[in-house]
Enzyme design. Structure first.
Site, short mmCIF file in Angstrom:
data_model
loop_
_atom_site.label_atom_id
_atom_site.label_comp_id
_atom_site.label_asym_id
_atom_site.label_seq_id
_atom_site.Cartn_x
_atom_site.Cartn_y
_atom_site.Cartn_z
N GLY A 55 33.88 43.64 34.13
CA GLY A 55 33.55 44.73 33.23
C GLY A 55 32.18 44.51 32.63
N CYS A 82 35.59 37.51 36.78
CA CYS A 82 34.37 37.77 36.04
C CYS A 82 34.66 38.07 34.56
CB CYS A 82 33.56 38.87 36.71
SG CYS A 82 31.81 38.72 36.31
N TYR A 83 34.51 39.31 34.09
CA TYR A 83 34.84 39.57 32.68
C TYR A 83 36.26 39.10 32.38
CZ TYR A 83 35.45 41.94 28.23
OH TYR A 83 35.68 42.21 26.90
N HIS A 169 33.07 37.45 42.34
CA HIS A 169 33.91 38.60 42.73
C HIS A 169 34.51 38.40 44.12
CE1 HIS A 169 32.89 41.37 39.44
NE2 HIS A 169 31.76 40.67 39.40
N GLU A 171 36.58 40.26 45.56
CA GLU A 171 36.95 41.53 46.20
C GLU A 171 35.84 42.13 47.05
OE1 GLU A 171 36.34 40.92 43.06
OE2 GLU A 171 35.43 42.60 42.01
N ASP A 227 43.60 63.71 55.20
CA ASP A 227 44.62 63.64 54.15
C ASP A 227 45.67 64.75 54.26
OD1 ASP A 227 42.97 61.61 53.34
OD2 ASP A 227 42.09 62.71 51.67
N LYS A 370 42.40 55.40 51.48
CA LYS A 370 42.07 56.13 52.71
C LYS A 370 42.48 55.36 53.98
CE LYS A 370 39.84 59.84 54.21
NZ LYS A 370 39.91 61.14 53.54
#
Ligand code: GLN
Length: 514
Positions: A55, A82-83, A169, A171, A227, A370
């Site tokens: 963040g 992180c944050y 991070h 991710e 979708d 997705k």
């Protein structure tokens, strides 16, 4: 049986959806919640693990987003990123302050190989960093498990309390072993068995939809995009011909696309549903006559679409449910999921249509990303060419024709686009580019063909590479491929005498031209 769930508590970081996606790639279901979510709610969800995101704030500043420190004593494993890592240290008695040297970008990190977080991670690995603050002193009970040249505490843990924290991070793809680390956290540390799989999702959804809908009727607007197509098949598997799909052909689709949608979902196709195709081309062209401004075009196309859909819905009689192809990023970006700023209010989520009488909205893909929608589509037997369809704007070719739209211009752009796509596929470069299409510029120029002067339109070819569609580079397409496409377009598409290649990236341009 309840599905194993890991929750992400969102502190407003940029990559928070990615965390949930990576967790799900480890076959663990994951949902994003605001950091303000109370302990009561967390207890109710009974997650197998909790992840605190990055963040923009500094956790030691007054008013910075925080959580009840009780969260760390629930006996549920927690991973701070992180944050989130800094906040965990701050709340548990460590020290966080402004770093003497901030780190941004790919940094070499040394890891302690016996930490369960770093199982099968090489002792020196590359991680993505983005921080101004750092942990200058871990909280009591924690020991340091990773460090960099300028960051003495790149990871800490207290195995006995199952609390883990990473300054980098995991991710983002730049963190080489990040996916492995998140796998280690959810599968090894949290002990999830990996029960999130698309085949069981599909079966379970069909069962739930059947139960919910009973003998009711469902109406779905089918665009032919990924979708709404997957939503249609899922619903048709669940309730068969109780489902009516309305497909509005607004005359701004790619070449032959209307027929392709009809071939899959129409009476000749393999699915049991009621399919209504509305050929509203002329109606849209009439409404768009003389309109040049892109936002106005978008608005007209959107409004007209609703009007046509509404008329068809009325004709087809009373319905109980309105089906929509909303997916998880729509929900999160509308601010209904996490804490990240509302990026856009999504048409599928915010503005519920009030023009059809129905009891309830049904969104069978509401929890899927997705790539998961695509996997579900493959599970359901949808053709690959539909499942991996390129992104296509809602207003269709309407915003790939600069200036006024006419049937004649639609023909030009459809034909040029079909040739460009064919040549790219034929040359085998389609896998290397993420989106490619032709647009029609509003420029006319002088040419000479068959010794005669021409004064005709210029087609713009576009091809970009991107991972997230937020930023993009103009693709390095072999000159020969561009040359072949140019030749064919000039020869085969009437009233086009010039072909241009768009070399601009995003930013400063956008991927689409309008
Ligand atoms: N704002 C904090 C810092 O600058 C955390 C940054 C982040 O979470 N990416 O260190």
């Amino acid at each position: 049986m309840k599905r194993e769930t890991v929750i992400v508590l969102d502190f407003g970081g940029q990559y928070n959806q990615l965390i949930a996606r990576r967790v799900r790639e480890s076959n663990v279901y994951c949902e994003i919640y605001s950091y303000k979510t109370g302990l009561e709610k967390v207890r109710e969800i009974k997650p197998k693990g909790i992840i605190l995101t990055g963040g923009p704030n500094s956790c030691y500043e007054p008013g910075a987003p925080s959580i009840d420190p009780e969260l760390f004593s629930l006996g549920i494993p927690v991973l701070g990123i992180c944050y989130g890592a800094q906040l965990m240290m701050h709340l548990l008695g460590g020290k966080v302050e402004q770093a003497p040297l901030r780190e941004y970008g790919k940094i070499e990190v040394s890891v302690y190989p016996h930490s369960p977080m770093f199982r099968e991670v090489s002792e020196k690995t590359i991680c993505w960093m983005s921080h101004n603050d750092y942990i200058s002193q871990p909280a009591p009970g924690f020991h340091v498990t990773a460090w960099t040249e300028n960051c003495p505490v790149a990871a800490v843990e207290d195995g006995s309390r199952k609390l883990y924290a990473l300054q980098f991070h995991p991710e983002v793809l730049h963190t080489r072993d990040g996916k492995k680390m998140l796998y280690n956290f959810v599968r090894e540390i949290c002990g999830c068995s990996g029960d999130w799989r698309m085949d069981s999702f599909v079966e379970e959804s069909i069962r739930n939809l059947r139960e919910k809908i009973g003998s009711g009727r469902v109406l779905l607007a089918l665009s032919g995009g990924v979708d709404s197509s997957v939503a249609a098949v899922l619903l048709s598997r669940a309730v068969g011909s109780q489902l009516t799909c309305v497909f509005v052909d607004h005359g701004l689709l790619r070449k032959d696309e209307g027929d392709e949608v009809e071939a899959v979902f129409g009476p000749e196709g393999p699915y049991d549903l009621q399919f209504i195709r509305v050929n509203a081309q002329q109606r849209f062209y009439d409404r768009l006559k003389g309109v040049e401004e892109p936002e106005e075009k978008r608005k007209i196309i959107g409004e007209e679409f609703i009007r046509v859909f509404e008329e068809e819905a009325k004709k087809s009689g009373a319905v109980d449910y309105l089906g929509q192809g909303t997916i998880y990023p729509d929900v999160v970006e509308s601010g209904l999921g996490g804490e990240s700023a509302v990026i856009k209010s999504h048409h599928n989520v915010g503005g519920l249509p009030d023009y059809v009488d129905f009891k309830e909205i049904i969104e069978p893909l509401r929890n899927l990303f997705k790539d998961e929608v695509r996997q579900a589509g493959l599970q359901l037997g949808l053709p690959e060419q539909l499942v991996f369809r390129q992104p296509f704007p809602g207003p269709g070719l309407g915003i790939r024709i600069i200036g006024e739209i006419t049937a004649e211009k639609v023909r030009m752009v459809q034909e040029a686009d079909a040739i460009w796509r064919e040549e790219i596929q034929k040359a085998g470069v389609a896998r290397k580019v993420n989106q490619y299409f032709a647009a029609l510029s509003n420029m006319r120029s002088v040419g000479v063909m068959g010794d005669e002067r021409t004064y005709d339109y210029a087609v713009v070819l576009r091809a970009v590479t991107t991972t997230d569609f937020m930023t993009a580079e103009s693709a390095d397409i072999p000159w020969e491929v561009i040359g072949n496409a140019t030749n064919r377009i000039i020869n085969e598409v009437k009233n086009v005498n010039r072909v241009l290649y768009d070399c601009t990236g995003k930013p400063p341009a956008t991927i689409e031209l309008e």
